[in-house]
Design an enzyme around this catalytic site. Structure first.
Site, PDB file in Angstrom:
ATOM      1  N   GLU A  37       7.920   1.478  -5.950  1.00  0.00           N
ATOM      2  CA  GLU A  37       8.228   2.786  -5.520  1.00  0.00           C
ATOM      3  C   GLU A  37       8.557   2.761  -4.102  1.00  0.00           C
ATOM      4  O   GLU A  37       9.468   3.625  -3.373  1.00  0.00           O
ATOM      5  CB  GLU A  37       7.010   3.760  -5.598  1.00  0.00           C
ATOM      6  CG  GLU A  37       7.278   5.329  -5.391  1.00  0.00           C
ATOM      7  CD  GLU A  37       7.154   5.730  -3.695  1.00  0.00           C
ATOM      8  OE1 GLU A  37       7.537   6.788  -3.338  1.00  0.00           O
ATOM      9  OE2 GLU A  37       6.396   4.869  -3.041  1.00  0.00           O
ATOM     10  N   ASP A  48       2.320  -0.444  -6.500  1.00  0.00           N
ATOM     11  CA  ASP A  48       2.766  -1.403  -5.194  1.00  0.00           C
ATOM     12  C   ASP A  48       2.284  -0.714  -4.036  1.00  0.00           C
ATOM     13  O   ASP A  48       2.216   0.648  -4.211  1.00  0.00           O
ATOM     14  CB  ASP A  48       4.371  -1.493  -5.240  1.00  0.00           C
ATOM     15  CG  ASP A  48       5.433  -0.080  -5.111  1.00  0.00           C
ATOM     16  OD1 ASP A  48       4.982   0.784  -5.816  1.00  0.00           O
ATOM     17  OD2 ASP A  48       6.103  -0.286  -4.198  1.00  0.00           O
ATOM     18  N   HIS A 107       2.432   4.847  -8.656  1.00  0.00           N
ATOM     19  CA  HIS A 107       2.901   3.521  -8.301  1.00  0.00           C
ATOM     20  C   HIS A 107       1.943   2.541  -7.700  1.00  0.00           C
ATOM     21  O   HIS A 107       0.826   3.098  -7.107  1.00  0.00           O
ATOM     22  CB  HIS A 107       3.781   3.252  -7.607  1.00  0.00           C
ATOM     23  CG  HIS A 107       3.763   4.086  -6.078  1.00  0.00           C
ATOM     24  ND1 HIS A 107       3.357   3.176  -5.305  1.00  0.00           N
ATOM     25  CD2 HIS A 107       3.690   5.181  -5.396  1.00  0.00           C
ATOM     26  CE1 HIS A 107       3.012   3.843  -3.819  1.00  0.00           C
ATOM     27  NE2 HIS A 107       3.448   5.152  -4.141  1.00  0.00           N
TER      28      HIS A 107
HETATM   29 ZN   LIG Z   1       3.591   6.367  -2.477  1.00  0.00          ZN
END
Ligand SMILES: [Zn+2]
Length: 485
Positions: free
Chosen positions: A188, A121, A119
């Site tokens: 996430e 983010d 991820h």
């Molecule tokens: Zn993580």
């Protein structure tokens, strides 16, 4: 008579001692021939630059959805397409909100695909802690042989590492036999809605993955007492999560004339009871497999204990339960977090409540934990309310092809390294992808030392440059081997 007694006691002790010693000396790792460390050589400077550049995008996941910094996410996606042109030309991209699914078509459609995920983010920097950072959290500074900033470990290194690895393979004319997916989530840290959408789309297409590899634990350097070797706990399962509300009830009234027992003291008693009676847990199954292997590399004293778990089991269990991280690996943990009582200083509450956050070990379920809590604290005065949760994941096989490929790739890059099955204590996007995978693994092939731990969601998040390069090399091996067989 007495002499005879001591003589037989002595014989028993001697026998016990020889048995335990024999067990200890047998409790060692197979000394196989040393593995030749042989990673491909990548353009290290470029990979490091790219991770540094990716950190500059403030792709922050805020709990408040309206704070979503869309421009930063758009910019990151644009930057990735310009930075990894081959990856974007050869692979097919589909976007789900700001989550990205790439498909690299394999030459043999009869083989079940594999999936790599991460991820991009990151969590926010806690306001007021900016000054504690040695380098600015979103500058991507390269200094002291490290790359600094949010996402350096969690989990831009994963996303960038995978794109670097795939790009290397494309540039070297690699063609996968097995189809490969890459899923890069954008949320996430706040539940993984993007990963859920990707999973749903693949499920609808009838995709069942041979295995998946996503964010998880790291190569451990110096985490286990007395172990000099690198340990790779490849997580084969993930803990669940649930919240219960414990509500104590009493007659209210004015605080100037309190009864002997108030809702608050009843609640306090219940919480103490829960602390005294945690959910059972011991070294068994998954955790036993991990410690059995790791302990073979420990000094004599530990080896003596672990080799004779039949004799010292209870002692080992109580010892490891006293370390929070290890305790969390062997049982469902119980953590009271939010309390509520009266709304006014001079009013007795008719209800006092505590929210308890549990992290479910795969051995327990939402039902079994709720029952345990009801048995321990439930009464006429104390009610246990279920607020919601998610079961622990299934346990993937650590003798299956995916696990073996990850572990063989680590051997090739790190040499003297021990791969063991591990349990993921936190939640990850894999809980979505694992629904469509025969086996799911949660592991990042970068190495960390205990001091790096404060960087995860904390201050001074940074990754060692050599560790990042080794991780990219490991990804190359995993992708190549995973899609070739
Ligand atoms: Zn993580």
């Amino acid at each position: 008579m007495l002499k005879k007694f001591f003589l037989s006691l002595f014989t028993i002790l001697l026998a016990l001692l020889s048995v335990t010693l024999v067990q200890t000396f047998m409790h060692v790792a197979d000394e196989s021939k040393p593995i030749e460390v042989k990673g491909v050589s990548i353009d290290e400077a470029k990979a490091i630059q790219n991770l540094s550049a990716s950190i500059k995008f403030k792709t922050i996941s805020h709990q408040e959805r309206e704070k979503f910094p869309q421009q930063e996410f758009d910019n990151f996606i644009k930057w990735a397409s310009l930075t990894y042109p081959e990856f974007h030309q050869v692979l097919m991209l589909e976007q789900f909100e700001h989550s990205l699914l790439f498909k690299w078509e394999g030459s043999d459609a009869t083989l079940a695909p594999i999936l790599f995920e991460g991820h991009y983010d990151v969590v926010p920097v806690i306001p007021g802690t900016e000054d504690l950072w040695e380098e600015m959290p979103f500058a991507g500074t390269i200094a002291k042989n490290r790359i600094w900033g949010r996402g350096a470990l969690d989990d831009k290194s994963g996303v960038i590492g995978l794109m670097e690895a795939a790009t290397y393979l494309i540039q070297n004319d690699f063609q996968p036999k097995r189809t490969i997916y890459f899923g890069f989530g954008h949320d996430e840290e706040i539940g993984g809605g993007g990963a859920a959408l990707i999973t749903e789309k693949l499920r609808k297409e009838g995709v069942q993955l041979h295995w998946s590899l996503g964010e998880g634990s790291f190569v451990n350097r110096g985490f286990f007492p007395g172990v000099k070797k690198l340990i790779a706990p490849i997580n084969v399962a993930e803990k669940g999560i649930m919240n219960l509300m414990i509500v104590a009830k009493a007659k209210g009234g004015h605080s100037s004339t309190p009864p002997k027992r108030t809702a608050v003291t009843i609640l306090a008693e219940a919480l103490v009871k829960l602390e005294k009676e945690p959910l059972p847990g011991s070294l068994e199954g998954l955790s036993a497999a991990m410690f059995d292997e790791v302990s073979k590399h420990m000094p004599f004293g530990y080896r003596f204990l672990f080799a004779n778990r039949w004799l010292f089991g209870d002692m080992i269990d109580s010892q490891i339960s006293s370390t929070p991280v290890i305790n969390a690996m062997i049982r469902t943990t119980t953590a009271p977090t939010m309390l509520n009582g009266s709304i006014k200083s001079n009013v007795l509450p008719i209800e006092a409540s505590a929210l308890i956050n549990f992290r479910l070990h795969p051995r327990d379920s939402i039902n079994s934990v709720t029952e345990h809590v009801r048995r321990v604290v439930g009464s006429d005065e104390v009610e246990v309310r279920y607020l919601g949760g998610m079961e622990a994941s299934d346990i993937s096989s650590w003798t299956s092809p995916g696990f073996k490929i990850v572990s063989a790739s680590l051997d090739k890059i790190y040499g003297d390294i021990v791969s063991v099955p591990g349990l993921m204590i936190a939640a990850s996007d894999t809980r979505h992808y694992s629904k469509i995978a025969d086996n799911s693994f949660r592991f990042n092939p970068f190495s960390i030392v205990p001091e790096d731990m404060t960087g995860f969601h904390g201050t001074n998040e940074s990754i060692d440059i050599d560790s990042f390069v080794s991780g990219v090399q490991t990804y190359i091996e995993i992708i190549r081997e995973g899609s070739s067989s």
